[in-house]
Scaffold this motif. Structure first.
Motif, PDB file in Angstrom:
ATOM      1  N   ILE A   1       0.843  -1.207   0.000  1.00 19.79           N
ATOM      2  CA  ILE A   1       0.000   0.000   0.000  1.00 19.79           C
ATOM      3  C   ILE A   1       0.870   1.245   0.000  1.00 19.79           C
ATOM      4  CG2 ILE A   1      -1.655   1.331   1.366  1.00 19.79           C
ATOM      5  CD1 ILE A   1      -2.875  -1.343   2.254  1.00 19.79           C
ATOM      6  N   LEU A   2       1.894   1.272   0.822  1.00 18.76           N
ATOM      7  CA  LEU A   2       2.796   2.436   0.871  1.00 18.76           C
ATOM      8  C   LEU A   2       3.521   2.624  -0.460  1.00 18.76           C
ATOM      9  CD1 LEU A   2       4.304   2.123   4.460  1.00 18.76           C
ATOM     10  CD2 LEU A   2       2.643   3.799   3.632  1.00 18.76           C
ATOM     11  N   LEU A   3       3.974   1.521  -1.060  1.00 16.27           N
ATOM     12  CA  LEU A   3       4.652   1.616  -2.362  1.00 16.27           C
ATOM     13  C   LEU A   3       3.692   2.094  -3.454  1.00 16.27           C
ATOM     14  CD1 LEU A   3       6.947  -1.537  -2.328  1.00 16.27           C
ATOM     15  CD2 LEU A   3       7.637   0.864  -2.190  1.00 16.27           C
ATOM     16  N   SER A   4       2.446   1.669  -3.413  1.00 15.37           N
ATOM     17  CA  SER A   4       1.451   2.123  -4.398  1.00 15.37           C
ATOM     18  C   SER A   4       1.199   3.628  -4.271  1.00 15.37           C
ATOM     19  CB  SER A   4       0.130   1.376  -4.214  1.00 15.37           C
ATOM     20  OG  SER A   4       0.306   0.013  -4.429  1.00 15.37           O
ATOM     21  N   ILE A   5       1.044   4.089  -3.045  1.00 14.96           N
ATOM     22  CA  ILE A   5       0.838   5.535  -2.821  1.00 14.96           C
ATOM     23  C   ILE A   5       2.049   6.323  -3.301  1.00 14.96           C
ATOM     24  CG2 ILE A   5       0.547   7.318  -1.046  1.00 14.96           C
ATOM     25  CD1 ILE A   5      -1.191   5.277   0.494  1.00 14.96           C
ATOM     26  N   LEU A   6       3.245   5.837  -3.002  1.00 14.42           N
ATOM     27  CA  LEU A   6       4.471   6.495  -3.444  1.00 14.42           C
ATOM     28  C   LEU A   6       4.572   6.501  -4.976  1.00 14.42           C
ATOM     29  CD1 LEU A   6       7.108   7.837  -2.543  1.00 14.42           C
ATOM     30  CD2 LEU A   6       8.161   5.561  -2.573  1.00 14.42           C
ATOM     31  N   ALA A   7       4.206   5.411  -5.633  1.00 11.67           N
ATOM     32  CA  ALA A   7       4.231   5.342  -7.098  1.00 11.67           C
ATOM     33  C   ALA A   7       3.242   6.334  -7.711  1.00 11.67           C
ATOM     34  CB  ALA A   7       3.933   3.926  -7.571  1.00 11.67           C
TER      35      ALA A   7
ATOM     36  N   ILE B   1       4.784   9.829  -7.438  1.00 12.83           N
ATOM     37  CA  ILE B   1       5.864   9.995  -8.432  1.00 12.83           C
ATOM     38  C   ILE B   1       5.283  10.155  -9.832  1.00 12.83           C
ATOM     39  CG2 ILE B   1       7.787   8.790  -9.544  1.00 12.83           C
ATOM     40  CD1 ILE B   1       8.481   7.660  -6.748  1.00 12.83           C
ATOM     41  N   ALA B   2       4.244   9.397 -10.158  1.00 14.58           N
ATOM     42  CA  ALA B   2       3.611   9.516 -11.474  1.00 14.58           C
ATOM     43  C   ALA B   2       2.973  10.897 -11.650  1.00 14.58           C
ATOM     44  CB  ALA B   2       2.566   8.419 -11.658  1.00 14.58           C
ATOM     45  N   CYS B   3       2.364  11.438 -10.604  1.00 16.47           N
ATOM     46  CA  CYS B   3       1.775  12.789 -10.681  1.00 16.47           C
ATOM     47  C   CYS B   3       2.848  13.845 -10.916  1.00 16.47           C
ATOM     48  CB  CYS B   3       0.998  13.112  -9.410  1.00 16.47           C
ATOM     49  SG  CYS B   3      -0.523  12.165  -9.228  1.00 16.47           S
ATOM     50  N   ILE B   4       3.953  13.736 -10.205  1.00 17.84           N
ATOM     51  CA  ILE B   4       5.058  14.696 -10.370  1.00 17.84           C
ATOM     52  C   ILE B   4       5.632  14.592 -11.781  1.00 17.84           C
ATOM     53  CG2 ILE B   4       7.400  15.252  -9.598  1.00 17.84           C
ATOM     54  CD1 ILE B   4       6.460  14.434  -6.751  1.00 17.84           C
ATOM     55  N   ALA B   5       5.839  13.369 -12.275  1.00 21.33           N
ATOM     56  CA  ALA B   5       6.369  13.188 -13.630  1.00 21.33           C
ATOM     57  C   ALA B   5       5.412  13.754 -14.678  1.00 21.33           C
ATOM     58  CB  ALA B   5       6.620  11.701 -13.898  1.00 21.33           C
ATOM     59  N   THR B   6       4.111  13.598 -14.489  1.00 19.47           N
ATOM     60  CA  THR B   6       3.122  14.146 -15.425  1.00 19.47           C
ATOM     61  C   THR B   6       3.178  15.664 -15.454  1.00 19.47           C
ATOM     62  OG1 THR B   6       1.676  12.257 -15.070  1.00 19.47           O
ATOM     63  CG2 THR B   6       0.666  14.233 -15.988  1.00 19.47           C
ATOM     64  N   ILE B   7       3.307  16.288 -14.293  1.00 26.90           N
ATOM     65  CA  ILE B   7       3.385  17.757 -14.219  1.00 26.90           C
ATOM     66  C   ILE B   7       4.653  18.258 -14.899  1.00 26.90           C
ATOM     67  CG2 ILE B   7       3.665  19.694 -12.622  1.00 26.90           C
ATOM     68  CD1 ILE B   7       1.777  18.128 -10.717  1.00 26.90           C
ATOM     69  N   ILE B   8       5.776  17.613 -14.660  1.00 29.50           N
ATOM     70  CA  ILE B   8       7.040  18.028 -15.298  1.00 29.50           C
ATOM     71  C   ILE B   8       6.952  17.862 -16.811  1.00 29.50           C
ATOM     72  CG2 ILE B   8       9.481  17.417 -15.546  1.00 29.50           C
ATOM     73  CD1 ILE B   8       9.433  16.749 -12.518  1.00 29.50           C
TER      74      ILE B   8
END
Length: 171
Positions: free
Chosen positions: A12-18, A21-28
């Motif tokens: 669950i923690l790894l899924s939330i972290l992923a 990271i995906a949201c940050i990569a999309t914004i960049i």
């Protein structure tokens, strides 16, 4: 008592972290590739959207009165969509024939000309067009090699406006 380890809390923690990271990569990624506004009608998209039916009617009226032909023999067809490119050089004088189909004289036409690169607007230039009799001429400035678009807005009267776009390629 058995001491079995369960990894689902870590999952669950790894899924939330992923997801973070995906949201940050999309914004960049989105910031590096901004939205490109279409400038075919040489107006803001809100105005075009609001008046689209009126613009189409004026285009039909213009097409009933005139036909615009590019006088260039150097044509190449490229790409999957079979785009017609006109080979030009820097500082070239381009001429367009305006054929009269209706009862209006081509001398009453006013022209706005935009030279642009596809998918960017940093090198946009408004050019001066001269209309003499039935010939519209545009002088190109010094151009980098590559793909360019020449866009026209031809106004015959308040009820007839024509929009044209020509794909250019320079060497």
């Amino acid at each position: 008592m058995s001491k079995e380890k369960t990894f689902w809390p870590y999952g669950i923690l790894l899924s939330i972290l992923a997801i973070i990271i995906a949201c940050i990569a999309t914004i960049i990624f989105a910031n590096n590739y901004p939205v490109y506004e279409d400038d075919f009608y040489m107006d803001k998209y809100q105005s075009v959207d609001y008046n689209f039916n009126e613009i189409q009617q004026k285009q039909e009226n213009f097409d009933k009165l005139f036909k615009v032909l590019f006088q260039n023999d150097k044509i190449t067809i490229a790409g999957k969509r079979k785009i017609k490119f006109y080979e030009v050089s820097s500082n070239e004088l381009l001429t367009f024939k305006i054929e009269k189909l209706g009862n209006l004289n081509p001398d009453v036409i006013k022209a706005s000309v935009l030279l642009t690169r596809p998918h960017q607007n940093t090198q946009d230039q408004m050019l001066e067009a001269k209309i003499e009799k039935d010939i519209l001429s545009v002088s190109l400035p010094e151009l980098e090699s590559g793909r360019w678009q020449l866009k026209f807005k031809l106004t015959a009267n308040d009820e007839a406006i024509g929009f044209y776009s020509f794909e250019l390629r320079t060497q």
